[in-house]
Design a protein around this motif. Structure first.
Motif, PDB file in Angstrom:
ATOM      1  N   ASP A 292      70.028  35.815  27.672  1.00  0.00           N
ATOM      2  CA  ASP A 292      68.724  35.166  27.827  1.00  0.00           C
ATOM      3  C   ASP A 292      67.825  36.055  28.686  1.00  0.00           C
ATOM      4  O   ASP A 292      68.305  36.896  29.444  1.00  0.00           O
ATOM      5  CB  ASP A 292      68.857  33.827  28.573  1.00  0.00           C
ATOM      6  CG  ASP A 292      69.618  32.772  27.784  1.00  0.00           C
ATOM      7  OD1 ASP A 292      69.761  32.924  26.563  1.00  0.00           O
ATOM      8  OD2 ASP A 292      70.074  31.801  28.418  1.00  0.00           O
ATOM      9  N   TRP A 293      66.522  35.834  28.595  1.00  0.00           N
ATOM     10  CA  TRP A 293      65.631  36.426  29.589  1.00  0.00           C
ATOM     11  C   TRP A 293      64.437  35.515  29.798  1.00  0.00           C
ATOM     12  O   TRP A 293      64.100  34.688  28.949  1.00  0.00           O
ATOM     13  CB  TRP A 293      65.221  37.850  29.226  1.00  0.00           C
ATOM     14  CG  TRP A 293      64.283  38.031  28.076  1.00  0.00           C
ATOM     15  CD1 TRP A 293      62.929  38.191  28.140  1.00  0.00           C
ATOM     16  CD2 TRP A 293      64.609  38.141  26.679  1.00  0.00           C
ATOM     17  NE1 TRP A 293      62.393  38.380  26.890  1.00  0.00           N
ATOM     18  CE2 TRP A 293      63.402  38.357  25.968  1.00  0.00           C
ATOM     19  CE3 TRP A 293      65.802  38.062  25.941  1.00  0.00           C
ATOM     20  CZ2 TRP A 293      63.354  38.496  24.580  1.00  0.00           C
ATOM     21  CZ3 TRP A 293      65.750  38.204  24.560  1.00  0.00           C
ATOM     22  CH2 TRP A 293      64.545  38.416  23.898  1.00  0.00           C
TER      23      TRP A 293
ATOM     24  N   ILE B  97      61.998  29.889  23.423  1.00  0.00           N
ATOM     25  CA  ILE B  97      61.656  30.715  22.271  1.00  0.00           C
ATOM     26  C   ILE B  97      62.936  31.343  21.747  1.00  0.00           C
ATOM     27  O   ILE B  97      63.630  32.069  22.480  1.00  0.00           O
ATOM     28  CB  ILE B  97      60.653  31.825  22.639  1.00  0.00           C
ATOM     29  CG1 ILE B  97      59.405  31.243  23.303  1.00  0.00           C
ATOM     30  CG2 ILE B  97      60.291  32.649  21.400  1.00  0.00           C
ATOM     31  CD1 ILE B  97      58.547  30.387  22.421  1.00  0.00           C
ATOM     32  N   ASN B  98      63.288  31.055  20.517  1.00  0.00           N
ATOM     33  CA  ASN B  98      64.462  31.683  19.905  1.00  0.00           C
ATOM     34  C   ASN B  98      64.105  33.099  19.455  1.00  0.00           C
ATOM     35  O   ASN B  98      63.070  33.318  18.815  1.00  0.00           O
ATOM     36  CB  ASN B  98      64.929  30.884  18.691  1.00  0.00           C
ATOM     37  CG  ASN B  98      65.584  29.571  19.086  1.00  0.00           C
ATOM     38  OD1 ASN B  98      66.079  29.431  20.198  1.00  0.00           O
ATOM     39  ND2 ASN B  98      65.580  28.609  18.187  1.00  0.00           N
ATOM     40  N   TYR B  99      64.954  34.044  19.816  1.00  0.00           N
ATOM     41  CA  TYR B  99      64.780  35.424  19.360  1.00  0.00           C
ATOM     42  C   TYR B  99      65.892  35.725  18.378  1.00  0.00           C
ATOM     43  O   TYR B  99      67.072  35.734  18.731  1.00  0.00           O
ATOM     44  CB  TYR B  99      64.839  36.399  20.535  1.00  0.00           C
ATOM     45  CG  TYR B  99      64.811  37.852  20.120  1.00  0.00           C
ATOM     46  CD1 TYR B  99      63.662  38.406  19.539  1.00  0.00           C
ATOM     47  CD2 TYR B  99      65.931  38.666  20.281  1.00  0.00           C
ATOM     48  CE1 TYR B  99      63.640  39.734  19.147  1.00  0.00           C
ATOM     49  CE2 TYR B  99      65.911  39.998  19.899  1.00  0.00           C
ATOM     50  CZ  TYR B  99      64.761  40.518  19.328  1.00  0.00           C
ATOM     51  OH  TYR B  99      64.737  41.837  18.919  1.00  0.00           O
TER      52      TYR B  99
ATOM     53  N   LYS C 240      64.531  40.412  14.444  1.00  0.00           N
ATOM     54  CA  LYS C 240      63.621  40.659  15.578  1.00  0.00           C
ATOM     55  C   LYS C 240      62.440  39.683  15.571  1.00  0.00           C
ATOM     56  O   LYS C 240      61.338  40.004  16.003  1.00  0.00           O
ATOM     57  CB  LYS C 240      63.081  42.106  15.569  1.00  0.00           C
ATOM     58  CG  LYS C 240      64.135  43.177  15.364  1.00  0.00           C
ATOM     59  CD  LYS C 240      65.183  43.165  16.464  1.00  0.00           C
ATOM     60  CE  LYS C 240      66.215  44.270  16.268  1.00  0.00           C
ATOM     61  NZ  LYS C 240      67.375  44.153  17.154  1.00  0.00           N
ATOM     62  N   TYR C 241      62.696  38.492  15.088  1.00  0.00           N
ATOM     63  CA  TYR C 241      61.633  37.487  14.944  1.00  0.00           C
ATOM     64  C   TYR C 241      61.703  36.484  16.092  1.00  0.00           C
ATOM     65  O   TYR C 241      62.780  36.028  16.465  1.00  0.00           O
ATOM     66  CB  TYR C 241      61.795  36.757  13.606  1.00  0.00           C
ATOM     67  CG  TYR C 241      60.840  35.611  13.384  1.00  0.00           C
ATOM     68  CD1 TYR C 241      59.490  35.839  13.171  1.00  0.00           C
ATOM     69  CD2 TYR C 241      61.302  34.290  13.395  1.00  0.00           C
ATOM     70  CE1 TYR C 241      58.610  34.786  12.973  1.00  0.00           C
ATOM     71  CE2 TYR C 241      60.432  33.228  13.198  1.00  0.00           C
ATOM     72  CZ  TYR C 241      59.087  33.489  12.983  1.00  0.00           C
ATOM     73  OH  TYR C 241      58.216  32.445  12.786  1.00  0.00           O
TER      74      TYR C 241
ATOM     75  N   ARG D  32      68.454  34.351  22.765  1.00  0.00           N
ATOM     76  CA  ARG D  32      68.835  35.288  21.704  1.00  0.00           C
ATOM     77  C   ARG D  32      69.835  34.643  20.736  1.00  0.00           C
ATOM     78  O   ARG D  32      70.869  34.111  21.153  1.00  0.00           O
ATOM     79  CB  ARG D  32      69.465  36.537  22.322  1.00  0.00           C
ATOM     80  CG  ARG D  32      69.621  37.707  21.367  1.00  0.00           C
ATOM     81  CD  ARG D  32      70.347  38.854  22.078  1.00  0.00           C
ATOM     82  NE  ARG D  32      69.634  39.323  23.243  1.00  0.00           N
ATOM     83  CZ  ARG D  32      68.771  40.347  23.242  1.00  0.00           C
ATOM     84  NH1 ARG D  32      68.525  40.975  22.108  1.00  0.00           N
ATOM     85  NH2 ARG D  32      68.174  40.717  24.356  1.00  0.00           N
ATOM     86  N   ILE D  33      69.498  34.686  19.444  1.00  0.00           N
ATOM     87  CA  ILE D  33      70.410  34.177  18.414  1.00  0.00           C
ATOM     88  C   ILE D  33      70.948  35.371  17.639  1.00  0.00           C
ATOM     89  O   ILE D  33      70.196  36.121  17.014  1.00  0.00           O
ATOM     90  CB  ILE D  33      69.691  33.204  17.462  1.00  0.00           C
ATOM     91  CG1 ILE D  33      69.224  31.970  18.245  1.00  0.00           C
ATOM     92  CG2 ILE D  33      70.617  32.788  16.315  1.00  0.00           C
ATOM     93  CD1 ILE D  33      68.453  30.973  17.418  1.00  0.00           C
TER      94      ILE D  33
END
Length: 322
Positions: A91-92, A118-120, A125-126, A205-206
């Motif tokens: 995560d960040w 926010i899912n990354y 890279k979306y 991050r996914i």
């Protein structure tokens, strides 16, 4: 007034690709009274070497591999802050996220302030926005409302939590469940009287093919959490209000895990198969199929429930095909 100490707990296992970005995002926060505790869950890559670069800024705890929930519990024993944030090692946080959340927490006298999420999507890279507009600005909700909104995770889960919530309610992360954090967060939601939100973002991050990369017998322990959550809902006397939704969610989860198992059955030992099949059966036994037949609104799902209710062997064959 001097800002109170906030403890941040980060469990990490083989996180050499991502942990530095997480730590740098914390370094960039303008809230300075932070305690950062990283639990290295017996990583075998270069994670520990990266962590050592931050010695003096973070506290490193090394433990034998026991999973994220055990690592969080280990870290919790070491905290000295009044508030706590749990982050994953990939995560960040947006700059200013912690300061903004703390100010809102004090302004609203809330026990929890949740970051926007926010899912990354790693593969494409979306950035997939999960907006919390309905909760802003400064919309204070009850723990019960947060619990209801967590059924389909319409509500984010990562934020600043008052440590009192854990201590007064004897809440810990469940180490016997792969998704023990989901159970714990819902217990914390219900224990809180006031929960609010910041528009500042947590980036989650996914990873591509995250499920298929981690197919093992422990994956299916998630099925046990549905009954445990149902018990919590009944204990808090809120189950009747959410029964339609929760029974439908439980059946959907049962079907999804059944499909994963049937598609990968040959990967498991006989002992693992027995354990997984017991978990699947336990989950199904605690779903009120007869009730769902009456109240499920989606036609295709209703048909699936009817088939499962009257002929479970046929239902398994159908699930395997799709």
């Amino acid at each position: 007034m001097k800002n109170e100490k906030i403890s941040i707990i980060i469990p990490v296992f083989n996180g050499e690709k991502y942990i530095e970005k997480t730590l740098k995002s914390i370094e960039l926060q303008n809230y300075l009274n932070l305690e950062i505790i990283v639990i290295n869950d017996e990583s075998t890559d270069g994670t520990l070497e990266i962590l050592k670069k931050y010695e003096g800024k973070i506290k490193i705890i090394n433990q034998k591999n026991g999973g994220a929930s055990k690592a969080r519990n280990t870290g919790f024993k070491e905290v000295t802050g009044k508030y706590i944030i749990f982050l994953d090692a990939d995560d960040w946080l947006e700059e200013g996220a912690i300061d903004d959340a703390y100010k809102i927490l004090k302004q609203t006298q809330s026990e929890i302030v949740l970051f926007d999420k926010i899912n990354y999507l790693e593969e494409t890279k979306y950035f997939e926005e999960k907006r919390i507009a309905k909760y802003l600005p400064l919309n204070i909700i009850s723990g019960l409302q947060a619990l209801k909104d967590s059924l389909n995770w319409e509500i984010p889960a990562v934020g600043i939590y008052k440590i009192e919530l854990f201590e007064k309610n004897n809440i810990k992360f469940r180490e016997d469940l792969l998704n023990g954090d989901e159970l714990t967060v819902r217990e914390l939601f219900y224990a809180a009287k006031r929960i609010t939100f910041t528009s500042k973002k947590l980036y989650y991050r996914i990873h591509s093919n995250a499920v298929t990369k981690t197919i093992n017998s422990k994956l299916f322990t998630q099925l046990l959490s549905f009954k445990k959550l149902k018990d919590i809902f009944e204990e808090k006397k809120v189950y009747i209000e959410i029964k339609d939704q929760w029974e439908s969610i439980s059946f959907g989860a049962y079907t999804a895990f059944l499909k994963i198992y049937l598609k990968n059955k040959e990967k498991f030992t006989d002992k693992e198969k027995n354990k997984i099949e017991n978990n699947l059966q336990y989950c199904l036994d605690n779903i009120d199929l007869e009730y769902l037949i009456k109240y499920e609104k989606k036609i295709i799902k209703k048909i699936a429930i009817i088939i499962c209710f009257y002929n479970k062997k046929l239902y398994k064959k159908i699930v395997r095909l799709f």
